[in-house]
Scaffold this motif. Structure first.
Motif, PDB file in Angstrom:
ATOM      1  N   VAL A  38      17.716  48.449  58.657  1.00 21.61           N
ATOM      2  CA  VAL A  38      18.132  49.839  58.455  1.00 21.61           C
ATOM      3  C   VAL A  38      19.093  50.264  59.565  1.00 21.61           C
ATOM      4  O   VAL A  38      20.148  50.829  59.298  1.00 21.61           O
ATOM      5  N   SER A  39      18.765  49.946  60.802  1.00 24.24           N
ATOM      6  CA  SER A  39      19.626  50.306  61.937  1.00 24.24           C
ATOM      7  C   SER A  39      20.468  49.143  62.443  1.00 24.24           C
ATOM      8  O   SER A  39      21.294  49.326  63.333  1.00 24.24           O
ATOM      9  N   ASN A  40      20.255  47.966  61.890  1.00 20.14           N
ATOM     10  CA  ASN A  40      20.940  46.778  62.406  1.00 20.14           C
ATOM     11  C   ASN A  40      21.761  46.060  61.338  1.00 20.14           C
ATOM     12  O   ASN A  40      22.092  44.890  61.482  1.00 20.14           O
ATOM     13  N   TYR A  41      22.099  46.764  60.259  1.00 15.37           N
ATOM     14  CA  TYR A  41      22.901  46.218  59.173  1.00 15.37           C
ATOM     15  C   TYR A  41      24.346  46.049  59.647  1.00 15.37           C
ATOM     16  O   TYR A  41      24.875  46.882  60.377  1.00 15.37           O
ATOM     17  N   LYS A  42      24.952  44.951  59.213  1.00 16.21           N
ATOM     18  CA  LYS A  42      26.372  44.718  59.491  1.00 16.21           C
ATOM     19  C   LYS A  42      27.070  44.303  58.202  1.00 16.21           C
ATOM     20  O   LYS A  42      26.451  43.744  57.298  1.00 16.21           O
ATOM     21  N   SER A  43      28.356  44.546  58.167  1.00 15.14           N
ATOM     22  CA  SER A  43      29.153  44.133  57.026  1.00 15.14           C
ATOM     23  C   SER A  43      28.927  42.640  56.770  1.00 15.14           C
ATOM     24  O   SER A  43      28.930  41.843  57.699  1.00 15.14           O
ATOM     25  N   GLY A  44      28.702  42.294  55.533  1.00 11.49           N
ATOM     26  CA  GLY A  44      28.440  40.907  55.166  1.00 11.49           C
ATOM     27  C   GLY A  44      26.961  40.627  54.918  1.00 11.49           C
ATOM     28  O   GLY A  44      26.613  39.626  54.300  1.00 11.49           O
ATOM     29  N   GLU A  71      16.476  52.097  51.414  1.00 12.15           N
ATOM     30  CA  GLU A  71      16.476  52.657  52.764  1.00 12.15           C
ATOM     31  C   GLU A  71      17.664  52.124  53.579  1.00 12.15           C
ATOM     32  O   GLU A  71      18.337  52.880  54.279  1.00 12.15           O
ATOM     33  N   ILE A  72      17.919  50.821  53.458  1.00  7.21           N
ATOM     34  CA  ILE A  72      19.042  50.212  54.182  1.00  7.21           C
ATOM     35  C   ILE A  72      20.364  50.843  53.748  1.00  7.21           C
ATOM     36  O   ILE A  72      21.189  51.229  54.579  1.00  7.21           O
ATOM     37  N   TYR A  73      20.565  50.975  52.428  1.00  4.54           N
ATOM     38  CA  TYR A  73      21.850  51.454  51.941  1.00  4.54           C
ATOM     39  C   TYR A  73      21.994  52.969  51.960  1.00  4.54           C
ATOM     40  O   TYR A  73      23.101  53.491  51.852  1.00  4.54           O
ATOM     41  N   LYS A  74      20.907  53.704  52.144  1.00  2.74           N
ATOM     42  CA  LYS A  74      21.028  55.143  52.401  1.00  2.74           C
ATOM     43  C   LYS A  74      21.535  55.352  53.820  1.00  2.74           C
ATOM     44  O   LYS A  74      22.297  56.268  54.094  1.00  2.74           O
ATOM     45  N   ALA A  75      21.107  54.486  54.724  1.00  2.01           N
ATOM     46  CA  ALA A  75      21.520  54.586  56.125  1.00  2.01           C
ATOM     47  C   ALA A  75      22.878  53.942  56.384  1.00  2.01           C
ATOM     48  O   ALA A  75      23.535  54.256  57.369  1.00  2.01           O
ATOM     49  N   ASN A  76      23.289  53.032  55.513  1.00  6.14           N
ATOM     50  CA  ASN A  76      24.532  52.273  55.703  1.00  6.14           C
ATOM     51  C   ASN A  76      25.368  52.367  54.431  1.00  6.14           C
ATOM     52  O   ASN A  76      25.241  51.536  53.538  1.00  6.14           O
ATOM     53  N   LYS A  77      26.192  53.399  54.343  1.00 10.18           N
ATOM     54  CA  LYS A  77      27.019  53.624  53.150  1.00 10.18           C
ATOM     55  C   LYS A  77      28.092  52.540  53.081  1.00 10.18           C
ATOM     56  O   LYS A  77      28.887  52.390  53.997  1.00 10.18           O
ATOM     57  N   VAL A 102      20.257  53.685  41.306  1.00  8.25           N
ATOM     58  CA  VAL A 102      21.397  54.254  40.585  1.00  8.25           C
ATOM     59  C   VAL A 102      22.067  55.342  41.432  1.00  8.25           C
ATOM     60  O   VAL A 102      23.301  55.400  41.517  1.00  8.25           O
ATOM     61  N   GLU A 103      21.282  56.172  42.096  1.00  7.26           N
ATOM     62  CA  GLU A 103      21.850  57.218  42.954  1.00  7.26           C
ATOM     63  C   GLU A 103      22.708  56.622  44.072  1.00  7.26           C
ATOM     64  O   GLU A 103      23.795  57.127  44.368  1.00  7.26           O
ATOM     65  N   ILE A 104      22.222  55.544  44.680  1.00  3.02           N
ATOM     66  CA  ILE A 104      22.986  54.900  45.758  1.00  3.02           C
ATOM     67  C   ILE A 104      24.262  54.275  45.212  1.00  3.02           C
ATOM     68  O   ILE A 104      25.328  54.381  45.816  1.00  3.02           O
ATOM     69  N   LEU A 105      24.184  53.637  44.049  1.00  2.00           N
ATOM     70  CA  LEU A 105      25.374  53.043  43.434  1.00  2.00           C
ATOM     71  C   LEU A 105      26.405  54.118  43.113  1.00  2.00           C
ATOM     72  O   LEU A 105      27.606  53.928  43.342  1.00  2.00           O
ATOM     73  N   ILE A 106      25.956  55.265  42.616  1.00  2.00           N
ATOM     74  CA  ILE A 106      26.866  56.374  42.314  1.00  2.00           C
ATOM     75  C   ILE A 106      27.481  56.901  43.606  1.00  2.00           C
ATOM     76  O   ILE A 106      28.694  57.112  43.690  1.00  2.00           O
TER      77      ILE A 106
END
Length: 132
Positions: A38-44, A71-77, A102-106
């Motif tokens: 959640v706080s340590n996500y990086k591109s890729g 949770e990860i993708y709410k914190a990392n758009k 679906v909400e995150i994909l939108i």
């Protein structure tokens, strides 16, 4: 361990990221450690999350992943959310998690035409409303 992971998911550092990647690659229960991204996500990282989602077939674990990935993708758009979230969407039955995905994909402007046409018929009224 649950409390430690819950604490680590709020902290960002190279050492914590290295720790989580090591646990993901070397642990039988790798799902337990994913929240730390959640706080340590990086591109890729979407490639790793897609691989895990593809390998997961247990309905319970798919639901667990859906909650963590949300949770990860709410914190990392990021548009990178598309592949791992679509894999889970296509494997799951849970209306609550499906709506969240679906909400995150939108929100990230990556909702596929296939899912957009499917959600018109979703069992959940709130998810069906997302097509408008």
């Amino acid at each position: 361990m649950e409390y430690a992971i819950n604490a680590l998911k709020h902290l960002k550092s190279k050492d914590i990221r290295n720790f989580v990647l090591d646990k993901i690659n070397n642990s039988k229960n790798l799902i337990d450690y994913l929240e730390i991204l959640v706080s340590n996500y990086k591109s890729g990282d979407s490639a790793l999350l897609s691989e895990i989602a593809n390998k997961t077939n247990s309905e319970h674990k798919i639901e667990q992943l859906a909650g963590i990935y949300s949770e990860i993708y709410k914190a990392n758009k990021t548009k990178e959310c598309k592949e791992p979230l679509e894999i889970l969407y296509n494997k799951m039955n849970c209306a609550i998690h499906r709506k969240g995905i679906v909400e995150i994909l939108i929100e990230n402007k990556v909702l596929s035409d296939k899912i957009k046409s499917e959600i018109k018929f979703d069992c959940d009224l709130e998810t069906r409303k997302l097509t408008k």
